[in-house]
Design a protein around this motif. Structure first.
Motif, short mmCIF file in Angstrom:
data_model
loop_
_atom_site.label_atom_id
_atom_site.label_comp_id
_atom_site.label_asym_id
_atom_site.label_seq_id
_atom_site.Cartn_x
_atom_site.Cartn_y
_atom_site.Cartn_z
N ASP A 189 4.55 -4.02 2.55
CA ASP A 189 3.90 -2.72 2.53
C ASP A 189 2.42 -2.92 2.19
O ASP A 189 2.08 -3.37 1.08
CB ASP A 189 4.57 -1.81 1.49
N LEU A 190 1.55 -2.57 3.12
CA LEU A 190 0.11 -2.77 2.90
C LEU A 190 -0.45 -1.80 1.87
O LEU A 190 -1.52 -2.06 1.30
CB LEU A 190 -0.64 -2.62 4.22
N ASP A 191 0.23 -0.70 1.62
CA ASP A 191 -0.22 0.22 0.57
C ASP A 191 -0.03 -0.41 -0.81
O ASP A 191 -0.86 -0.21 -1.71
CB ASP A 191 0.55 1.54 0.66
N ARG A 192 1.02 -1.17 -0.96
CA ARG A 192 1.27 -1.84 -2.24
C ARG A 192 0.56 -3.18 -2.32
O ARG A 192 0.21 -3.63 -3.42
CB ARG A 192 2.78 -2.05 -2.41
N ARG A 193 0.34 -3.81 -1.17
CA ARG A 193 -0.33 -5.12 -1.15
C ARG A 193 -1.54 -5.04 -0.20
O ARG A 193 -1.53 -5.63 0.89
CB ARG A 193 0.63 -6.21 -0.67
N PRO A 194 -2.60 -4.35 -0.60
CA PRO A 194 -3.77 -4.24 0.30
C PRO A 194 -4.45 -5.57 0.56
O PRO A 194 -5.18 -5.72 1.54
CB PRO A 194 -4.70 -3.28 -0.45
N ASP A 195 -4.22 -6.57 -0.30
CA ASP A 195 -4.83 -7.88 -0.10
C ASP A 195 -4.30 -8.58 1.16
O ASP A 195 -4.99 -9.40 1.77
CB ASP A 195 -4.58 -8.77 -1.31
N LEU A 196 -3.08 -8.20 1.58
CA LEU A 196 -2.49 -8.84 2.75
C LEU A 196 -3.20 -8.44 4.04
O LEU A 196 -3.18 -9.18 5.02
CB LEU A 196 -1.00 -8.48 2.85
N LYS A 197 -3.82 -7.26 4.03
CA LYS A 197 -4.52 -6.80 5.23
C LYS A 197 -5.64 -7.76 5.59
O LYS A 197 -5.78 -8.17 6.75
CB LYS A 197 -5.07 -5.39 5.01
N ALA A 198 -6.45 -8.12 4.62
CA ALA A 198 -7.55 -9.05 4.88
C ALA A 198 -7.05 -10.47 5.06
O ALA A 198 -7.57 -11.23 5.89
CB ALA A 198 -8.56 -8.98 3.74
#
Length: 284
Positions: A189-198
């Protein structure tokens, strides 16, 4: 007095001139005067030249296609301009010649493909429906067997968001992939793990990615919702690419098509550049 008049003679000559000369001088150099622009008369469009005479068919048959096409274009433009029966008929004579030449080329092509079956898609892709179904089932079985054998080496990750409705449609397909191929799958979940987006360069959700365990190799196989058969097919191609079994030019080469008609590199390289695989990301 005579000497004074004689000395002033050159100066007087500047003011004593013919009317035409004075007018011309005034027009050219007068401070408050200007010459009205002369009305321009547009030149009439030059008449379209008549194309060269159509040569005898025996001679025309030896012409190259670009030369024939040029003559047809010239004759068409001329016929549409003059609109005479003879000019229009000449255009259609050329069109008829081009039609017959194209049909002749198609006939010789069919004969050449029968003589050299390796140049025809029919040698690798059957035209009968039942045969295509059998071929499709054979390829699907080969893909599934290959992916099951790679289950311990690769994993499948789907990046999602809580607000993504499409993600709820894609996730059951990912779970089906896990059940049938024996792969480990996960949802991030990118909302919980925004670091994964980058970190993984994810821009849209759902994004489905193959990751090679123990390495930094990864490859996106779906952006958005993807049908299950397409998911299997793309995963198969991606694993073969990441494993170094195919090159990027062969990404559309299906199961069992290596070295055949649909293999872009079956007869050697097709590009001048270096198409080596990037070992960090497995992409060209």
């Amino acid at each position: 007095m005579k000497r004074v008049l004689k000395a002033c003679a050159p100066l007087a000559a500047l003011f004593i001139a013919s009317p035409a000369a004075a007018q011309t001088d005034t027009v050219k150099r007068g401070f408050w005067w200007y010459a009205l622009p002369k009305p321009t008369v547009e030149a009439e469009e030059a008449a379209l030249p008549k194309p060269p005479l159509i040569p005898p068919m025996a001679e025309l048959a030896r012409w190259s296609p670009p030369r024939i096409a040029k003559l047809i274009t010239e004759q068409r433009d001329y016929a549409a301009t003059v609109l005479t029966v003879d000019a229009v008929a000449d255009f259609w004579r050329l069109q008829d010649f081009a039609r017959r030449k194209a049909r002749a080329f198609a006939g010789v092509t069919q004969l050449a493909l029968l003589t050299h079956p390796e140049l025809s898609a029919r040698s690798a892709y059957p035209v009968v429906g039942d045969a295509r179904d059998a071929q499709g089932a054979q390829k699907d079985a080969a893909r599934r067997a290959y992916l099951r054998a790679k289950g311990q080496e690769f994993a499948l990750v789907m990046f999602s968001r809580a607000s993504c409705g499409y993600c709820r449609v894609q996730w059951p397909l990912i779970q089906r992939f896990q059940d049938e191929m024996g792969w480990q799958v996960s949802a991030q979940d990118l909302d919980r793990r925004p670091d994964l987006k980058a970190r993984f360069g994810v821009e849209v959700t759902p994004t489905t990615m193959i990751i090679r365990r123990g390495t930094s190799q990864r490859m996106v196989i779906a952006n958005g919702v993807e049908a299950y058969p397409n998911l299997i097919q793309t995963a198969y191609q991606a694993v073969k690419l990441l494993s170094g079994e195919i090159r990027p030019e062969q990404f559309l080469t299906g199961a069992g098509e290596e070295g055949g008609f649909f293999d872009a590199l079956a007869n050697g390289p097709v590009s001048a550049g270096d198409s080596s695989i990037d070992t960090d990301r497995g992409a060209p």
